[in-house]
Design an enzyme around this catalytic site. Structure first.
Site, mmCIF file in Angstrom:
data_model
loop_
_atom_site.group_PDB
_atom_site.id
_atom_site.type_symbol
_atom_site.label_atom_id
_atom_site.label_comp_id
_atom_site.label_asym_id
_atom_site.label_seq_id
_atom_site.Cartn_x
_atom_site.Cartn_y
_atom_site.Cartn_z
ATOM 1 N N CYS A 1 -17.901 7.191 -1.605
ATOM 2 C CA CYS A 1 -17.703 5.917 -1.068
ATOM 3 C C CYS A 1 -17.597 5.742 0.450
ATOM 4 C CB CYS A 1 -16.409 5.359 -1.578
ATOM 5 S SG CYS A 1 -16.152 3.587 -1.163
ATOM 6 N N CYS B 1 -16.540 -0.520 4.155
ATOM 7 C CA CYS B 1 -17.987 -1.085 3.387
ATOM 8 C C CYS B 1 -17.503 -2.207 2.553
ATOM 9 C CB CYS B 1 -18.602 0.116 2.811
ATOM 10 S SG CYS B 1 -20.003 -0.311 1.731
ATOM 11 N N ASP C 1 0.605 -1.226 -0.049
ATOM 12 C CA ASP C 1 -0.120 0.071 -0.166
ATOM 13 C C ASP C 1 0.954 1.468 -0.070
ATOM 14 O OD1 ASP C 1 -2.045 -1.525 0.076
ATOM 15 O OD2 ASP C 1 -2.876 -0.808 2.299
ATOM 16 N N CYS D 1 -20.144 -3.859 -2.176
ATOM 17 C CA CYS D 1 -20.011 -4.114 -3.431
ATOM 18 C C CYS D 1 -19.102 -5.339 -3.629
ATOM 19 C CB CYS D 1 -19.374 -2.735 -4.219
ATOM 20 S SG CYS D 1 -17.720 -2.604 -3.451
ATOM 21 N N CYS E 1 -22.735 -4.947 -8.387
ATOM 22 C CA CYS E 1 -21.859 -3.928 -7.429
ATOM 23 C C CYS E 1 -22.556 -2.485 -7.596
ATOM 24 C CB CYS E 1 -20.555 -3.998 -7.780
ATOM 25 S SG CYS E 1 -19.922 -3.743 -9.396
ATOM 26 N N CYS F 1 -22.720 -8.277 -15.949
ATOM 27 C CA CYS F 1 -23.136 -8.020 -14.529
ATOM 28 C C CYS F 1 -22.923 -6.477 -14.120
ATOM 29 C CB CYS F 1 -22.313 -8.821 -13.397
ATOM 30 S SG CYS F 1 -22.364 -8.655 -11.800
ATOM 31 N N CYS G 1 -20.884 -9.809 -5.132
ATOM 32 C CA CYS G 1 -20.099 -10.067 -6.231
ATOM 33 C C CYS G 1 -20.389 -11.337 -6.507
ATOM 34 C CB CYS G 1 -18.872 -9.366 -6.350
ATOM 35 S SG CYS G 1 -17.818 -10.035 -7.801
ATOM 36 N N CYS H 1 -16.266 -9.638 -15.634
ATOM 37 C CA CYS H 1 -17.443 -9.058 -15.163
ATOM 38 C C CYS H 1 -18.771 -9.130 -15.996
ATOM 39 C CB CYS H 1 -17.412 -7.366 -14.720
ATOM 40 S SG CYS H 1 -16.503 -7.121 -13.413
ATOM 41 N N CYS I 1 -24.394 -0.307 -4.552
ATOM 42 C CA CYS I 1 -23.799 0.609 -3.508
ATOM 43 C C CYS I 1 -24.906 1.682 -3.229
ATOM 44 C CB CYS I 1 -22.782 1.289 -4.724
ATOM 45 S SG CYS I 1 -22.050 2.679 -3.835
HETATM 46 S S1 SF4 Z 1 -20.539 -7.596 -8.961
HETATM 47 FE FE1 SF4 Z 1 -18.509 -8.507 -9.367
HETATM 48 S S2 SF4 Z 1 -18.485 -9.388 -11.479
HETATM 49 FE FE2 SF4 Z 1 -20.452 -8.046 -11.041
HETATM 50 S S3 SF4 Z 1 -19.818 -6.228 -12.014
HETATM 51 FE FE3 SF4 Z 1 -19.521 -5.878 -9.929
HETATM 52 S S4 SF4 Z 1 -17.189 -6.541 -9.863
HETATM 53 FE FE4 SF4 Z 1 -17.927 -7.273 -11.803
HETATM 54 S S1 SF4 Z 2 -17.332 0.239 -0.632
HETATM 55 FE FE1 SF4 Z 2 -19.550 0.537 -0.379
HETATM 56 S S2 SF4 Z 2 -19.771 2.698 -0.685
HETATM 57 FE FE2 SF4 Z 2 -17.797 2.189 -1.634
HETATM 58 S S3 SF4 Z 2 -18.327 1.683 -3.828
HETATM 59 FE FE3 SF4 Z 2 -18.243 -0.230 -2.759
HETATM 60 S S4 SF4 Z 2 -20.601 -0.391 -2.033
HETATM 61 FE FE4 SF4 Z 2 -20.389 1.567 -2.797
#
Ligand code: SF4
Ligand code: SF4
Length: 365
Positions: free
Chosen positions: A224, A251, A144, A254, A204, A201, A258, A198, A208
């Site tokens: 976020c 969080c 990081d 997302c 996510c 799909c 998945c 992906c 969100c």
């Molecule tokens: S949920 Fe996962 S597979 Fe679906 S669009 Fe988002 S990152 Fe890609």
């Molecule tokens: S971490 Fe939470 S707020 Fe950030 S993009 Fe993913 S679902 Fe959205």
């Protein structure tokens, strides 16, 4: 047949406890070119460290050429930190909040990943020392903290593709992974980039709660919840508070939704097992945690980054969103807090609890 150096290094990474390892050549990848645009658009919020620049004014993270002109390859290693606990989207325990999965671990992941990287670095130098024609080699290991966009090198090293949620996703183990990189002067054989899986799909993006994924593959940190609950100092914008729900640190939504995490394996590494009380923690505890307990409990934990007042602010917002009328006394006590950010969050929580109270004020929990 003798194994080539790249294969030896990747084997050494697996022997050091990494679950995945790959190699990318140092290159001006198109994904890196998008980084300055993302910064210029203000998507990094107040994370000024992402904007550090070299003497010529170029963003240090946008290219390895400036910080390390000798760099030829990046070894990307990943370790699974998922443990056998439910996802936030499957838990609804009134009066309790959510801490992001990566922050539960007993040991700070920077240290556990760096320790493994050092083992790989040592092996790499041993392998090269056996080669009499070998020139001195340069290496830098980072978790990081280096001037490297690790996610982009992870993609080109074949470790995982960059999902629409901007996480690195591996086809076999999903996205609950910590990355570590070794930048080296060695010309190693690169792996093939990980193909994007992906498809059509959009789970996510749809899930969100603050619409922070502003376009596929593009995150606005300002919205976020991870940024808001960890990096953001001072009060959080009121229009984003309801969306925060009961997230108190980071969080996972997302990633929880998945499909590639549906069958994510759990690690048995002891350092990634949760500290007591961090899975679905009690909000009253976090809202009232003393400075001393905060220091003690979160020593060597990423949670320290939110700071004492930040974590309490987050817990009060989560209480407001929880509808848990039984926590009103906690909120009322916090309204007298000397920390303005805590007192302000408690006022907001009180107003929100008042709005969501049933007419006869029955407790929902
Ligand atoms: S949920 Fe996962 S597979 Fe679906 S669009 Fe988002 S990152 Fe890609
Ligand atoms: S971490 Fe939470 S707020 Fe950030 S993009 Fe993913 S679902 Fe959205």
């Amino acid at each position: 047949m003798a194994l080539d150096l790249s294969t030896l290094i990747k084997s050494a990474a697996l022997a050091a406890g990494f679950d995945l390892a790959g190699i990318a050549s140092v290159h001006e990848f198109p994904d890196l070119a998008r980084f300055p645009e993302w910064i210029a658009a203000g998507r990094a919020g107040e994370m000024k460290y992402l904007e550090s620049r070299d003497e010529a004014g170029n963003l240090r993270r946008a290219s390895l050429k400036s910080p390390f002109p000798w760099a030829r390859s990046v070894i990307v290693c990943a370790v699974n930190y998922n443990t056998d606990h439910p996802y936030s989207t499957n838990v609804n325990k009134p009066g309790h909040g959510w801490i992001s999965r990566y922050a539960w671990s007993r040991e700070d992941y920077h240290e556990s990943v760096l320790r493994r990287l050092r083992e790989v670095e040592t092996k790499l130098k041993e392998f090269c020392a056996e080669d009499p024609s070998g020139d001195p080699i340069e290496t830098r290991a980072y978790v990081d903290t280096g001037p490297v966009v690790e996610r982009v090198y992870a993609k080109y090293a074949g470790v995982g593709w960059l999902g629409k949620n901007t996480c690195v996703i591996n086809q076999q183990i999903g996205s609950w992974i910590f990355l570590g990189v070794i930048v080296t002067s060695l010309e190693l054989s690169p792996d093939l980039p990980a193909p994007d899986r992906c498809g059509t799909c959009t789970r996510c993006i749809d899930a969100c709660p603050t619409n922070a994924i502003v376009a596929p593959y593009e995150l606005d940190s300002n919205k976020c919840i991870s940024y808001l609950t960890i990096e953001k100092r001072g009060p959080i914008s009121e229009e984003l508070r309801e969306g925060i729900g009961q997230q108190v640190f980071g969080c996972d939504i997302c990633q929880d939704v998945c499909p590639w995490n549906r069958k994510a394996p759990a690690t048995d590494k002891p350092e990634f097992q949760p500290r007591e009380g961090l899975v679905n923690p009690a909000l009253a505890w976090l809202a009232e945690i003393s400075a001393e307990e905060f220091r003690e409990k979160f020593r060597g934990s990423p949670i320290k980054r939110a700071k004492h007042s930040g974590l309490r602010r987050n817990a009060l917002i989560a209480i407001g969103n929880s509808g848990a009328q039984s926590l009103l006394p906690v909120v009322e006590r916090a309204s007298q807090d000397p920390e303005p950010v805590v007192a302000e969050a408690s006022q907001w929580a009180k107003n929100r609890l008042d709005k969501t109270a049933t007419p006869n004020r029955n407790s929902v929990d």
